[in-house]
Design a protein around this motif. Sequence first.
Motif, short mmCIF file in Angstrom:
data_model
loop_
_atom_site.label_atom_id
_atom_site.label_comp_id
_atom_site.label_asym_id
_atom_site.label_seq_id
_atom_site.Cartn_x
_atom_site.Cartn_y
_atom_site.Cartn_z
N ASP A 152 0.60 -1.06 -0.07
CA ASP A 152 -0.05 0.09 0.25
C ASP A 152 1.31 1.53 -0.07
O ASP A 152 0.14 2.07 -0.24
N ARG A 153 2.02 0.98 0.74
CA ARG A 153 2.81 2.52 0.33
C ARG A 153 2.55 3.37 -0.56
O ARG A 153 3.16 4.13 -0.81
N VAL A 154 2.52 1.94 -1.70
CA VAL A 154 2.72 2.63 -2.93
C VAL A 154 2.11 3.70 -3.60
O VAL A 154 2.16 4.48 -4.43
N LEU A 155 1.28 3.53 -2.96
CA LEU A 155 -0.29 4.96 -3.72
C LEU A 155 -0.17 6.14 -2.26
O LEU A 155 -0.36 7.05 -3.35
N ARG A 156 1.13 5.89 -2.29
CA ARG A 156 1.43 7.67 -0.75
C ARG A 156 2.52 8.00 -1.73
O ARG A 156 3.43 7.59 -1.95
N ALA A 157 2.93 9.27 -1.32
CA ALA A 157 4.44 9.98 -2.20
C ALA A 157 5.29 9.39 -0.65
O ALA A 157 6.57 9.45 -0.67
N THR A 158 5.28 8.73 0.32
CA THR A 158 5.86 9.42 1.29
C THR A 158 7.03 7.97 1.34
O THR A 158 7.58 7.08 1.52
N GLY A 159 6.02 6.91 0.10
CA GLY A 159 6.53 5.82 -0.18
C GLY A 159 7.37 5.26 -1.03
O GLY A 159 8.32 4.74 -1.75
N TYR A 160 8.15 6.93 -1.51
CA TYR A 160 9.23 7.29 -3.09
C TYR A 160 10.13 6.96 -2.64
O TYR A 160 10.31 8.08 -1.32
N ASN A 161 11.20 6.32 -2.88
CA ASN A 161 12.57 7.20 -2.19
C ASN A 161 13.40 8.48 -3.01
O ASN A 161 14.40 9.13 -3.13
N TYR A 162 12.73 8.30 -4.15
CA TYR A 162 13.56 9.13 -6.04
C TYR A 162 12.86 9.50 -6.72
O TYR A 162 11.83 9.25 -6.88
N TRP A 163 12.58 10.97 -6.50
CA TRP A 163 11.74 11.71 -7.21
C TRP A 163 12.43 12.92 -8.65
O TRP A 163 13.61 13.07 -8.52
N GLY A 164 11.33 12.67 -9.42
CA GLY A 164 11.62 13.32 -10.50
C GLY A 164 11.53 14.94 -10.28
O GLY A 164 11.59 15.42 -9.08
N GLN A 165 12.30 16.18 -11.84
CA GLN A 165 11.86 17.53 -10.90
C GLN A 165 10.39 17.80 -11.68
O GLN A 165 10.03 18.85 -11.09
N GLY A 166 9.77 17.06 -12.38
CA GLY A 166 8.40 17.38 -12.62
C GLY A 166 8.14 18.36 -13.39
O GLY A 166 9.47 19.29 -14.37
N THR A 167 7.55 17.86 -14.76
CA THR A 167 7.37 18.62 -15.19
C THR A 167 5.72 19.15 -15.81
O THR A 167 4.87 18.43 -15.33
N GLN A 168 4.80 20.49 -15.89
CA GLN A 168 4.00 21.26 -17.11
C GLN A 168 2.87 20.19 -16.82
O GLN A 168 3.39 20.52 -18.44
N VAL A 169 1.98 19.50 -16.75
CA VAL A 169 0.27 19.86 -17.89
C VAL A 169 -0.73 20.16 -17.25
O VAL A 169 -1.06 20.73 -16.11
N THR A 170 -0.62 21.71 -18.38
CA THR A 170 -1.54 22.79 -18.49
C THR A 170 -2.56 22.60 -19.88
O THR A 170 -2.34 22.30 -20.36
N VAL A 171 -4.32 22.11 -19.26
CA VAL A 171 -4.93 21.63 -19.94
C VAL A 171 -6.51 23.20 -20.29
O VAL A 171 -6.48 23.50 -19.19
N SER A 172 -6.16 23.58 -21.19
CA SER A 172 -7.20 25.04 -21.39
C SER A 172 -8.12 24.55 -21.38
O SER A 172 -8.24 23.41 -22.63
N SER A 173 -9.67 24.82 -21.20
CA SER A 173 -10.79 24.81 -21.32
C SER A 173 -12.04 25.43 -22.41
O SER A 173 -11.11 25.89 -23.06
#
Length: 125
Positions: free
Chosen positions: A104-125
């Motif tokens: 179950d820990r893999v369903l939570r952010a606290t369960g992860y050791n390594y992270w990327g820097q992120g990529t922005q997704v913007t959806v216009s309606s």
Amino acid sequence: QVQLVESGGGLVQAGDSLRLSCVGSGRTFSRDTMGWFRQAPGKEREFVACITGFTGNTYYKDSVKGRFTISRDNAKNTVYLQMNAVDAEDTAVYYCAATPYNGDRVLRATGYNYWGQGTQVTVSS
């Protein structure tokens, strides 16, 4: 040095499709559970999807089931998130993450050791 690098984000219109990629280095990720999380402005980081290492089992946030698909190519140390029929609620910074754990820990952010820097997704309606 372990690194996860996301790509594929951008500005899209509601109903469009988008594929995010995350390439890992500095570690063999084939046995890790790989996850995608997202964080919208003013909100906490939330689980989107994950795929386990050995079995390739997948798990999804309810609101993305049937629209998003997570997959991995262990030979390329890469995990993908195919996003279809996106809407404004999907607007966020999307993060890739890795963990050697299962359960179950893999369903939570606290369960992860390594992270990327992120990529922005913007959806216009």
